[in-house]
Structures are given as C-alpha cells and as structure tokens.
Write an enzyme that holds these catalytic residues in place. Structure first.
Site, short mmCIF file in Angstrom:
data_model
loop_
_atom_site.label_atom_id
_atom_site.label_comp_id
_atom_site.label_asym_id
_atom_site.label_seq_id
_atom_site.Cartn_x
_atom_site.Cartn_y
_atom_site.Cartn_z
CG PHE A 14 36.83 33.85 37.15
CD1 PHE A 14 37.05 33.07 36.01
CD2 PHE A 14 37.27 33.37 38.38
CE1 PHE A 14 37.68 31.83 36.10
CE2 PHE A 14 37.91 32.14 38.47
CZ PHE A 14 38.10 31.36 37.34
CG ASP A 62 24.70 48.87 42.62
OD1 ASP A 62 24.85 47.84 43.31
OD2 ASP A 62 25.26 49.96 42.88
CB ALA A 86 30.96 39.29 45.61
CB THR A 128 34.79 32.28 49.63
OG1 THR A 128 36.18 32.00 49.79
CG2 THR A 128 34.42 33.37 50.63
CG ASP A 129 38.32 28.25 50.63
OD1 ASP A 129 38.33 29.47 50.34
OD2 ASP A 129 39.18 27.46 50.22
CD GLU A 130 39.83 34.16 50.81
OE1 GLU A 130 39.83 35.21 51.48
OE2 GLU A 130 40.38 34.06 49.71
CE1 TYR A 155 35.40 38.02 48.57
CE2 TYR A 155 36.98 36.51 49.55
CZ TYR A 155 35.92 36.73 48.70
OH TYR A 155 35.37 35.70 47.99
CB SER A 158 32.22 41.61 53.28
OG SER A 158 32.92 41.02 52.20
CE LYS A 159 31.22 35.72 49.10
NZ LYS A 159 30.33 35.97 47.93
CG ASN A 185 36.52 28.73 41.29
OD1 ASN A 185 35.53 28.61 40.59
ND2 ASN A 185 36.54 28.25 42.53
CE LYS A 194 40.40 38.23 42.58
NZ LYS A 194 39.14 37.96 41.99
CB VAL A 211 55.99 35.23 44.84
CG1 VAL A 211 55.67 34.18 45.89
CG2 VAL A 211 55.80 34.66 43.43
#
Ligand code: NAD
Ligand code: DAU
Length: 339
Positions: A14, A62, A86, A128-130, A155, A158-159, A185, A194, A211
């Site tokens: 994406f 890879d 990722a 990412t902000d996560e 996730y 790992s980031k 995003n 997503k 939801v």
C-alpha cells in the site's frame, strides 16, 4: 545512467506502492528499484501506469534472504534505501506472530548489514506510531519523538525492535539513517483487511461492517499522499540519525470513520455490526509532528477531503479490490470474522 539509485522495499504494498509511483513520476533522474517478495499484501497490477517507464525496476526478493540481498546490493550499489517491507496487520500478528519477527526484525537487520557493507548515503526506515503504545482519551496528549517505546501487539513489538536495530547501526557503525513514525494511513491501493478499505468495500457490496468493541478507539488518519511527501522530505533533508513523527491531527473514533463512509455512500447504518474486541486493543494514537513541520512539511488533505477522494477511488477501481476480496483473502476473512 541515472543520477541516483533508490531502493524501495515493499513497493508492491500500500504505502510503498504509492511511494514508488510518487518517486518515479517526481524524479525521472533517479532509478527507482521496487524490491518485494509479493506476499498476500503485495501486487504489481497497481503499477500498470509506471511499469514501462525507464526509471522503474522490479526485483522479486525476500528481505530475509541475506545472501540474495547482499548480492543485489553489491550489484546495484544503491545510494538510498527506503524500507517499507513488513508484515503490517495487527490482527494477523495476534494469530501468527512468528512471521512478524522474521520479516520485520530479521529482514530489517539483513538490509542494514547490506547497506553498511556497500556504504549507502541514506537509509530511511518506515516505522509506526504504534511503537509508542497507546494514549488515553485526554485530547491534549500526543506522541512525540521522545515518548518511550511501549509496544503492545506482536506487530508493534516487532516494529519497535527493528527501530532499535536501525538506531544501533547508526550509533555503532555510523550508518546514515532516519526513522519515521507515522499514524494510520488511508488512500488508494489500501489492502481491504484494514478498517477504511474494509468498510468501503463491504458497504459497496451491502455487507456487514465489523466494528471491534464499541467502536470508541481513536486513530489519527493521514492520507498516503501526504505520507509520501513527508518521506521524500526526510530522505533529502532529514538530519542524519534523527527520528521524525508524521501525522496530520485527524483524530476520529472508529465508529465516526465507519459512519462517515456509510454516509458518503448513501447507505444505512444498519450495516454496522459490533463484534468481539481485538486482543490488547490500543485505545488511542495521536501524533505531534512539530519536528517534521519545522523541516518544511505540511499535509495537504484534511480527513474530510481525503476520505471523499478515497471513497471515490474505490468506487472507480472496483476491479482492483474485487480481485483481492474474492481471492485467498476470503479464507482469512472467514477465519477472522463470523459475520
Ligand atoms: P502492506 O502490508 O500493504 O505492504 C507490505 C509490502 O511488503 C507488501 O508488498 C509485501 O509483499 C512486502 N513484503 C512483506 N514481507 C516481505 C519480505 N519478507 N520481503 C520482501 N517484501 C516483503 O504494508 P503498508 O500498510 O504499506 O505498510 C508499509 C510500511 O509502513 C510498514 O513497514 C508499516 O509498518 C509502515 N506503516 C504503515 C502504516 C499504515 O497505516 N498502513 C502506518 C505507519 C507505518
Ligand atoms: O498507526 C499506524 C498503524 O495503523 C500501522 O502501523 C499498521 O500497519 C496499520 O495496519 C494500522 O494499524 P491499526 O491496527 O490501527 O489499523 P486497522 O485498520 O487494522 O484498525 C484501525 C482501527 O479499527 C483499530 O482501532 C481496530 C479497528 N478495526 C479494525 C478492523 C480491521 C475494527 O473495528 N474492525 C475491523 O474489522
């Protein structure tokens, strides 16, 4: 022979895909290499308008394959690396964390090692902000670059691990790096697992929209074109070793997002189905991007303008997302949701 060679990992996904298109169009003097191993999230049909351009190249590889990656770096001698590749979906990390460690941690280290050996000019790591964890609902609190890392999902853990490796390669070996940490995003070519593309595609086909919980969790939405412009700026002007947060102050509850899309498409809110909450569901993300703004970045979309553009894009590009939702994605969807 072009002026510069830029490697974009994850350029079939994406954000990486949008970034590849942005760079190929904006910098005809650069050779853009899209390196991707085409997982379920990668597809090349999105590049039909640029694939014949003489500054676009594709390499199927890879990032975990250290020998192959090293040989590609030795052959091509890239000037810049922008690393998106990722595993990116939180729900998948909850059911299958192992691949997140492989791709996001080991894959990043393999790229860093190759970049160090050939001596690149800049390595931009897309994070990412996560990695900061979650905020509570106090609207005056934001993530800043100094917020301690406190990732909650496999996730985001790992980031965060990959961010620390990037930092360590800078501190130990002097590798020229930047780390960017962006909020959620949305925009063209967003994979329909997503929230936003899932909602648009389900509403367009008159199917229930799942939801989580009560839909009160908050995300800070940024249009992918604004993210691409921010990365371009960091690549060329970012101060070596620095981290930059990216976000546009577009906080919305999930329920607000889903309702906005339903309204834009003129459908009924009866399509909303509240389902079991995500495990460890982060309450709120919100970004302070003052540091990046000082470098000269300003988002061009508000959530209101961006979501209408995005909904319109999905209406006009049904072929792209229908080939995904009718493929192997169906198996994932039926396992994840019982709608
Ligand atoms: P995506 O899942 O759409 O795309 C990921 C791409 O990486 C795919 O093309 C996939 O084929 C490729 N890939 C996966 N494993 C690979 C491997 N081992 N080798 C080579 N290629 C591989 O992801 P996205 O949403 O575009 O996110 C891109 C990056 O931006 C990620 O690093 C993510 O953490 C970060 N990010 C995403 C968001 C968001 O809202 N989507 C926000 C902030 C940061
Ligand atoms: O903040 C940046 C992150 O944003 C990126 O690092 C991730 O790669 C990206 O996937 C995204 O993570 P989120 O978990 O925030 O995005 P997602 O679209 O999966 O979910 C957004 C919100 O919507 C979240 O609070 C969970 C909720 N949700 C999601 C899905 C898929 C639902 O309520 N129902 C759903 O079916």
């Amino acid at each position: 022979m072009k002026e510069k060679k830029i490697l974009v990992t994850g350029g079939a996904g994406f954000i990486g895909g949008n970034f590849v298109q942005y760079m190929v169009e904006k910098y005809p003097e650069y050779d853009v290499f899209n390196l991707d191993n085409l997982t379920y999230a990668g597809d090349l049909t999105k590049h039909s308008l640029i694939e014949m351009k003489n500054n676009y190249n594709f390499i199927k590889a890879d990032i975990v394959d250290d020998r192959l990656i090293m040989s590609i770096f030795e052959k091509e001698k890239f000037n810049y690396v922008v690393h998106f590749a990722a595993e990116s979906h939180v729900d998948r990390s909850i059911t299958n964390p192992g691949i997140f460690v492989q791709t996001n941690v080991i894959g990043t280290q393999v790229l860093l090692e190759a970049a160090k050996r050939v001596g690149i000019t800049k390595f931009v790591h897309i994070s990412t902000d996560e990695v900061y964890g979650e905020l509570d609902f106090d609207p005056t609190t934001f993530f800043i670059e100094e917020t301690p890392l406190k990732p909650n999902s496999p996730y985001s853990a790992s980031k965060a691990s990959s961010d620390l490796l990037v930092r360590a390669y800078h501190e130990t070996y002097g590798l020229p790096i930047n780390i960017t940490r962006c909020s959620n995003n949305y925009g063209p070519f967003h994979f329909p697992e997503k929230l936003i593309p899932l909602t648009i595609s389900r509403v367009l086909t008159d199917e229930k929209v799942p939801v989580y919980g009560e839909g009160q969790n908050i995300r800070d939405w940024l249009h992918v074109f604004d993210h691409c412009a921010a990365i371009d700026l960091v690549l060329h002007k970012g101060v070596n070793g620095e981290i930059y947060n990216i976000g546009g102050h577009n906080e919305r509850t999930n329920l607000e997002v889903v309702r906005t899309i339903i309204q834009a498409l003129g459908k009924s809110e009866e399509l909303i189905e509240f389902v079991e909450d995500r495990l460890g569901h982060d309450k709120r993300y919100a970004i302070d991007s003052a540091k990046l703004k000082q470098l000269g970045w300003k988002p061009s979309y508000t959530f209101e303008t961006g979501i209408i553009q995005t909904v319109q894009w999905y209406v006009e590009n049904e072929v792209w997302w229908k080939q995904i939702i009718n493929g192997q994605y169906l198996t994932y969807f039926n396992k994840q949701y019982s709608l």
